[in-house]
Design a protein around this motif. Structure first.
Motif, PDB file in Angstrom:
ATOM      1  N   THR A 106      26.922 -48.983 -18.845  1.00  0.00           N
ATOM      2  CA  THR A 106      25.608 -49.425 -19.319  1.00  0.00           C
ATOM      3  C   THR A 106      25.582 -50.797 -18.535  1.00  0.00           C
ATOM      4  OG1 THR A 106      25.869 -48.654 -21.603  1.00  0.00           O
ATOM      5  CG2 THR A 106      24.338 -50.673 -21.264  1.00  0.00           C
ATOM      6  N   PHE A 107      26.732 -51.743 -18.316  1.00  0.00           N
ATOM      7  CA  PHE A 107      26.867 -52.900 -17.489  1.00  0.00           C
ATOM      8  C   PHE A 107      26.702 -52.415 -16.114  1.00  0.00           C
ATOM      9  CE2 PHE A 107      29.383 -56.159 -15.440  1.00  0.00           C
ATOM     10  CZ  PHE A 107      28.866 -57.275 -15.947  1.00  0.00           C
ATOM     11  N   PHE A 108      27.087 -51.318 -15.796  1.00  0.00           N
ATOM     12  CA  PHE A 108      27.027 -51.131 -14.134  1.00  0.00           C
ATOM     13  C   PHE A 108      25.482 -50.655 -14.174  1.00  0.00           C
ATOM     14  CE2 PHE A 108      26.645 -47.172 -11.443  1.00  0.00           C
ATOM     15  CZ  PHE A 108      26.889 -47.639 -10.162  1.00  0.00           C
ATOM     16  N   HIS A 109      24.977 -49.874 -14.814  1.00  0.00           N
ATOM     17  CA  HIS A 109      23.538 -49.283 -14.631  1.00  0.00           C
ATOM     18  C   HIS A 109      22.464 -50.336 -14.401  1.00  0.00           C
ATOM     19  CE1 HIS A 109      20.296 -46.496 -14.950  1.00  0.00           C
ATOM     20  NE2 HIS A 109      21.305 -45.487 -15.075  1.00  0.00           N
TER      21      HIS A 109
ATOM     22  N   THR B  43      19.816 -52.699 -19.980  1.00  0.00           N
ATOM     23  CA  THR B  43      20.232 -53.389 -20.980  1.00  0.00           C
ATOM     24  C   THR B  43      20.417 -54.914 -20.612  1.00  0.00           C
ATOM     25  OG1 THR B  43      21.296 -51.456 -21.749  1.00  0.00           O
ATOM     26  CG2 THR B  43      21.988 -53.449 -22.826  1.00  0.00           C
ATOM     27  N   ILE B  44      21.064 -55.122 -19.527  1.00  0.00           N
ATOM     28  CA  ILE B  44      21.075 -56.547 -19.193  1.00  0.00           C
ATOM     29  C   ILE B  44      19.987 -57.353 -19.070  1.00  0.00           C
ATOM     30  CG2 ILE B  44      22.270 -58.143 -17.377  1.00  0.00           C
ATOM     31  CD1 ILE B  44      24.410 -55.904 -16.915  1.00  0.00           C
TER      32      ILE B  44
ATOM     33  N   LEU C 114      34.511 -45.361 -13.432  1.00  0.00           N
ATOM     34  CA  LEU C 114      34.033 -45.879 -12.116  1.00  0.00           C
ATOM     35  C   LEU C 114      35.033 -46.758 -11.693  1.00  0.00           C
ATOM     36  CD1 LEU C 114      30.870 -47.328 -13.604  1.00  0.00           C
ATOM     37  CD2 LEU C 114      31.105 -45.544 -12.247  1.00  0.00           C
ATOM     38  N   ASP C 115      36.167 -46.893 -12.118  1.00  0.00           N
ATOM     39  CA  ASP C 115      37.022 -47.789 -11.559  1.00  0.00           C
ATOM     40  C   ASP C 115      36.799 -48.897 -10.683  1.00  0.00           C
ATOM     41  OD1 ASP C 115      39.170 -46.077 -12.278  1.00  0.00           O
ATOM     42  OD2 ASP C 115      38.670 -44.685 -10.957  1.00  0.00           O
TER      43      ASP C 115
END
Lengths: 581, 581
Positions: free
Chosen positions: B460-463, B438-439, B511-512
């Protein structure tokens, strides 16, 4: 019978059989369509469930566990692009021969190719990069279909594991509602054949006694044989091949991934610096063999590959228990499809100890000289990529696992990591040699192999940064040695380097990242290594969890250091050989 | 003729034709085997080259440029797993109908399936997830083969672009040496047909006049028609469909990705809160249509999908200029393969302005009531996911692009982002609805669409955290609104949520992570949003480069807020409809 009852019984039968067929670890990526399988796997009292949000890293993490344990590991994800993210690890598993069970949830038939959300064509999604693909029947509870679920599971595990091992893909169509019945006490109790539905005994490839005898005679006839061992993990191979080599008086050119460079086996015939001395033309003439016996994958070393190719006139046996075709040089004269350990042991019966060891002694002499000369890299005070691997051979503890990144680290390991009698297991992703998924594969291995050390470059580290989450979530102990030369160091060794115009933008590709931030985000300890004392201290430290040791080096200085060492060795070899004539 | 001369002429002919066929951007991932193509592309005076080390992000970045520009974008990588990393973006491009030219370098034929390094089977690597696959002939300089390279390039670009647009895969076998001759002045000068080898005119699907006339008559005959628009980007469609709807007196149920919720077109017939009011059974009866006309992909809204399915007894036209089958509910009665804008314009000729607008007024009344009730979310003082989208519709500047992550953000947008006359382009990856890439897709779009805002959740940000490197390397301006509810918020809305036993570990998956570290590593500005004033201030700020606004929310409170709003609307609708009877 309700939909949920069918769903539950069918999937529970499958999951029950997973464990009975040797699967102990399942890496699950969250999703909705995969709910029935995820929940039932989670209920299983023996299966270890690892959750990993990024499916690309998840699949490599599973690959690492499977490489370490040599057991099939299952991965599970939801429908859609989630499954496409598995692809790189699957490709690697196929070529590197690692058993993976890829379980993908899918939309049921009526929701395919009709614009439904999260529905992609998952039939044969991975093409011929898996050993077997099954589009599973929709869940049903009939005796017939329970037998089907159990049988397919057993076949899948056996197919993944049998030589050559590799990935298997099972695609499960699931209809809503997706929640299984977890309140059943007998979830995993199978009425019929409770210990497992079908036991599969898969034999290994073997020749007959006459063939072994003939090979033994052939080998005796040639006095100047060499044995070349690439990546291989066959049980008992180190002992079998070193014993055979000693009897034949043949040197063993041992790739770092042959598992022959470290260990308790006899190291007397191990040649470990050929990558350096086979750059010398005179050495190549001096050491010319008349028989070559190859085991395992292609060796990392390019000088060795060239040497083998230059000896295309020589009889070459290529032994492969997996029945593949590992001969890019088209130089093999005999392909021998036979379990490698079995072959060595069976041949040795017919081999007598040779008297004339003069050919081996030539190899040994050049190897000793090269080892000694390469060791001078230790005199460098500055932080150097080459010296790092020399230091590792020296400083790693007994029983350590050393995972090595592709591109430069594996090559430097090949050059500078010499034989030692510590039981150090060396691992890398050398199926397709990608820089992807390295952190995750190492961490997967780290769930069962400890202590664990990972050496990799900055581009490789960056590529799988997401993989670090597993270290944080599962508290896996790992020392990462991050060699940061800010870009693609290997390209400096290639012809591209002589085109300065677009070299940095296309090949050097500096990222200019301060990785300390990422390490902190994942709760790790970060150390910017200042000198060799600092290096030794942190390496020996009793840190638990994630420790990242960043070693900043310089691409230009690195290539100069390498060339200087190689040139020095080459001069010494030429001098020695001149003296002999 | 030398190998390098052949290589250079053949590839230069191909690259020259890329630009002549509308390709302006190439996203290159570094590698060795792809050297000839990378170097020649880099030499081209007009092609923009973007370097991206992580091929997964690289392909999504290209997808973003292609979505934004509607031009084919080329991606180039080396052989091996690099190419497998492209797979998720290719799958998305196929379903989302985005033109991509996938150029993979490969080992030549003699190095395939023989254990050579970095050699995987790349023939049909992406299966039927590409529109066309070509195994390119090895480079040659004959007139014939130069024509071949140029023709294939033109065909590939045209195939990628023609409706339905999608990815095309060309696999290039390259032999060593890989360095082309860059010192030739005439590299891109084509002697023959210098403006391009073959011009391809690909028509659009169109019906004949009689068919348009018949459809117009049908539509007139039904007084209670509704138009449903899912994701669609066809040029001129907004004006054409709103004009037709007004004349017919039909409401338009406009998905956030229909490009109808914002813009200068006539908004009088746009219905934008159906996702909320179609949860109410009485409203569904009150608004029952007798004709449904669908355009574009399936809408995001589940209540709308259910409503459409419940009206399976009603005549349903599904219009698709790409000739697909977008009907998971199996409720379409007529499939109309025709360019959407063309269809609307052609039908309108035969349509007279209706007099009776009572059916539209019913929809309008319920929509107005729902809009007003949903607006009360603005009274929340706490940071809320729903209010965020309401605020965005209000505060985004004219001409902005709003890229929305999957899972919750797109659904919240659907609920809370109502019609406005700003030209805001709304984008998302709704082909396969993945959370991956996505990013990168947003940043790719950001190379040509500014100002750019991206709203996405923490998973989504992490992925695609690696995707942020493009913002740093290319200085792309982007405001990222990171809604951090520490896990998979959408699952709280699904039946899985009622199984607390394994909910957090399998679905919540917290995810912390403190993402501030990652933002710093990529040289971005990080803001932890404290309240709505802070939000407005940062949103309006003139920050250049990467700005990440983190909004920490709570999954449980979020679902309570949503349910409270939906229940309030439902009560108000029921009260209104009771009054009417």
């Amino acid at each position: 019978m309700s939909h949920q009852e069918s769903l539950t019984s069918y999937i529970a039968a499958f999951v029950s059989e997973l464990y009975k067929n040797g699967v102990e670890d399942v890496v699950v990526s969250p999703g909705s369509r995969s709910t029935p399988m995820a929940m039932i796997i989670h209920e299983h009292p023996e299966l270890r469930v690892h959750i990993h949000v990024d499916e690309r890293s998840a699949a490599f993490f599973a690959l690492g566990i499977a490489k370490a344990t040599k057991r099939p590991v299952a991965i599970l994800c939801t429908s859609g692009t989630a499954a496409a993210n598995y692809f790189p690890a699957i490709v690697e598993a196929k070529i590197a021969r690692v058993p993976l069970l890829v379980l993908t949830a899918d939309r049921p038939h009526e929701l395919r190719d009709v614009g439904a959300p999260q529905a992609i064509d998952q039939i044969h999604l991975y093409g011929n990069h898996v050993k077997w693909f099954v589009e599973m029947a929709p869940p049903e509870k009939s005796e017939e279909m329970i037998r089907y679920a159990r049988t397919v599971c057993a076949r899948a595990a056996s197919t993944a594991l049998s030589s050559p091992a590799g990935p298997v893909h099972l695609n499960f169509p699931f209809r809503e509602p997706l929640i299984p019945q977890l309140d059943r006490a007998d979830l995993f109790e199978m009425n019929e054949r409770s210990k497992g539905y079908v036991k599969i005994q898969a034999g290994e490839l073997a020749l007959n006694v006459e063939q072994y005898k003939e090979m033994a005679e052939s080998m005796h006839a040639y006095k100047r044989g060499i044995i070349v061992c690439g990546a291989i993990e066959t049980d008992g191979f180190a002992e079998a091949v070193t014993s055979l080599a000693k009897k034949l008086g043949f040197p063993i050119l041992a790739d770092p991934l042959s598992q022959l460079r470290s260990g308790k086996h006899d190291g007397s015939h191990i040649i470990d610096t050929y990558d350096t001395f086979l750059k010398n033309e005179e050495a190549k003439k001096f050491l010319k063999p008349n028989l070559i016996i190859r085991f395992g994958a292609l060796p990392v070393s390019k000088p060795l590959t060239i040497f083998l190719k230059e000896n295309h006139d020589v009889r070459q046996f290529v032994v492969d228990g997996g029945g593949g075709w590992r001969d890019p040089g088209m130089i093999s004269s005999e392909m021998i499809y036979c379990h490698e350990t079995h072959l060595c042991e069976s041949i040795e019966v017919f081999v007598e100890q040779v008297n004339d060891s003069s050919f081996f002694e030539k190899w040994d002499e050049i190897n000793q000289l090269t080892r000694k000369s390469l060791a001078e890299i230790n005199e460098l005070a500055v932080l150097s990529e080459g010296k790092l691997f020399y230091q590792l051979a020296d400083q790693l503890p007994e029983g350590a696992t050393l995972f090595v990144g592709n591109s430069m680290p594996i090559r430097d390991l090949d050059t500078f990591f010499h034989f030692n009698d510590k039981s150090i297991r060396i691992m890398a992703n050398r199926g397709a040699n990608g820089i992807d998924g390295t952190i995750s594969t190492a961490l997967g291995a780290g769930t069962c192999l400890q202590p664990l050390y990972l050496v990799l470059g900055d581009l490789t580290f960056f590529h799988d940064l997401n993989g670090l989450i597993a270290a944080k979530q599962y508290g896996i102990d790992i020392h990462i040695l991050l060699i940061n030369n800010n870009g693609g160091g290997i390209f400096s060794f290639l012809p591209q380097a002589s085109h300065p115009k677009n070299f940095e933008s296309l090949f050097g590709t500096p990222l200019d990242l301060e990785f300390e931030h990422a390490v902190k985000m994942y709760g790790g300890q970060y150390e910017l290594i200042s000198d060799w004392d600092h290096f030794s201290k942190v390496l020996a430290g009793e840190n638990s969890g994630l420790t990242v040791m960043e070693i900043k080096t310089n691409r230009n200085r690195n290539i100069a250091e390498h060339r200087e060492r190689w040139d020095a060795v080459s001069r010494e070899i030429s001098r020695l050989l001149e003296e002999k004539h």
